[in-house]
Design an enzyme around this catalytic site. Structure first.
Site, PDB file in Angstrom:
ATOM      1  N   THR A 171       0.856  -1.187   0.000  1.00  0.00           N
ATOM      2  CA  THR A 171       0.000   0.000   0.000  1.00  0.00           C
ATOM      3  C   THR A 171       0.895   1.242   0.000  1.00  0.00           C
ATOM      4  O   THR A 171       1.987   1.204   0.540  1.00  0.00           O
ATOM      5  CB  THR A 171      -0.838  -0.022   1.303  1.00  0.00           C
ATOM      6  OG1 THR A 171      -1.720  -1.127   1.240  1.00  0.00           O
ATOM      7  CG2 THR A 171      -1.623   1.257   1.496  1.00  0.00           C
ATOM      8  N   ASP A 192      -8.659  -1.050   5.161  1.00  0.00           N
ATOM      9  CA  ASP A 192      -8.590   0.118   6.043  1.00  0.00           C
ATOM     10  C   ASP A 192      -8.339   1.422   5.298  1.00  0.00           C
ATOM     11  O   ASP A 192      -8.711   2.490   5.765  1.00  0.00           O
ATOM     12  CB  ASP A 192      -7.464  -0.078   7.063  1.00  0.00           C
ATOM     13  CG  ASP A 192      -6.097  -0.109   6.385  1.00  0.00           C
ATOM     14  OD1 ASP A 192      -5.315   0.843   6.564  1.00  0.00           O
ATOM     15  OD2 ASP A 192      -5.814  -1.076   5.660  1.00  0.00           O
TER      16      ASP A 192
END
Length: 318
Positions: free
Chosen positions: A188, A219
């Protein structure tokens, strides 16, 4: 007057210390390039919101990270990208999920923030909004790399959903004992920045988890989990999304500063050490006064930061 500061990450996880040079060097070079881009933008007076969007776009366009081009694949071999951006002073934010054709998800997230009455758009609705806004879209094959096709195959064989940097396992010649394979997973990406006036912003973008169920949301686009900014700090997290969501990681850093009077480093350290399980999380954060911190509880985290006081760092391991 405070000093500017910026920090960015390219994913946290079980990154082997003997990561092959051909995998390490391009990622370090990309982090350095993106850091320098962000620093020059801050120095030229750009707003942190523009800076974090610019840096994350650049990371999305880099195939060695798990966002945009290079996004990992779902259990059906498809790409579902997500992103989030937030302005600290106003707490305005925008988020997107389930993107299959948008070249730069982070820019669509910003458009959600600025052009709609909403915060979060997903899947078909987000794709339709992208077309309506005229953002660049391509065939989803554009995002898929040979490495990620291989990663999905390994994850399916091991029957698991993989965090950004799980080391795939290969069997020895007898077919029994698992041997760690040095092929690390992608990560990420995220960026946080503060300018000399204390304006803060955070941006995060990801392809999610290898072999994730179709429709799974992590998330990254959830305000307060993977991404958060207020008048005190800006935070972008990376790691195992489910753990980060349960720990409300990004918001907890800000809350500890606000309600407990902790410094940025104390608050971020507390969250990473005590709010989430070991091996699941890392984050980058800056404060309104120009502090920077980049803690993680995984083996490593691709990260970089710079501040007006001269601090400059690019790292992977502790």
């Amino acid at each position: 007057m405070v000093g500017w500061a910026i920090a960015l990450h390219g994913g946290a996880g079980d990154i082997p210390v003997n990561l092959p040079v051909e995998r390490r060097v391009p990622r370090e070079a990309a982090l350095r390039h993106c850091l320098d881009l962000g620093v020059s933008s801050l120095k030229s007076g750009k707003h942190p919101l523009d800076v974090v969007e610019l840096v994350v776009r650049e990371l999305e366009n880099h195939p060695n990270f798990n966002a945009g081009v290079g996004s990992v694949l779902t259990t059906q071999g498809t790409v579902e990208m997500e992103a989030c951006i937030m302005d600290g002073k106003t707490k305005r934010c925008g988020a997107v999920s389930g993107l299959t054709s948008v070249v730069n998800p982070i820019s669509l997230a910003r458009l959600v923030m600025e052009k709609t009455p909403h915060i979060y758009l997903a899947f078909d609705g987000a794709e339709a909004f992208a077309r309506e806004q005229g953002v660049e879209t391509v065939e989803s094959s554009h995002f898929i790399t040979p490495e990620n096709i291989e990663r999905l195959k390994q994850a399916k064989e091991a029957n698991r959903v993989q965090i950004d940097y799980t080391i795939p396992v290969q069997k020895d010649l007898t077919g029994n004992v698992p041997i760690p394979n040095s092929d690390s997973q992608l990560g990420t990406v995220g960026c946080v920045a503060v300018d000399r006036h204390g304006n803060l912003a955070s941006a995060t973008s990801t392809g999610g988890l290898v072999n994730k169920m179709v429709g799974r949301i992590g998330d990254t686009p959830i305000i307060g989990s993977g991404t958060y900014a207020n008048h005190l700090c800006a935070v972008s997290a990376t790691g195992k999304g489910e753990a980060i969501i349960c720990g409300t990681v990004a918001r907890d850093v800000a809350a500890l500063m606000e309600y407990k009077g902790m410094s940025l480093a104390e608050a971020a350290g507390y969250v990473v050490d005590r709010s989430v399980a070991r091996g699941t999380c890392g984050l980058v954060a800056v404060s309104a006064t120009g502090e920077v911190t980049m803690p993680f509880n995984t083996t490593g985290m691709f990260r970089a930061c710079a501040a007006e006081d001269g601090h400059y760092e690019v790292g992977i391991w502790p």
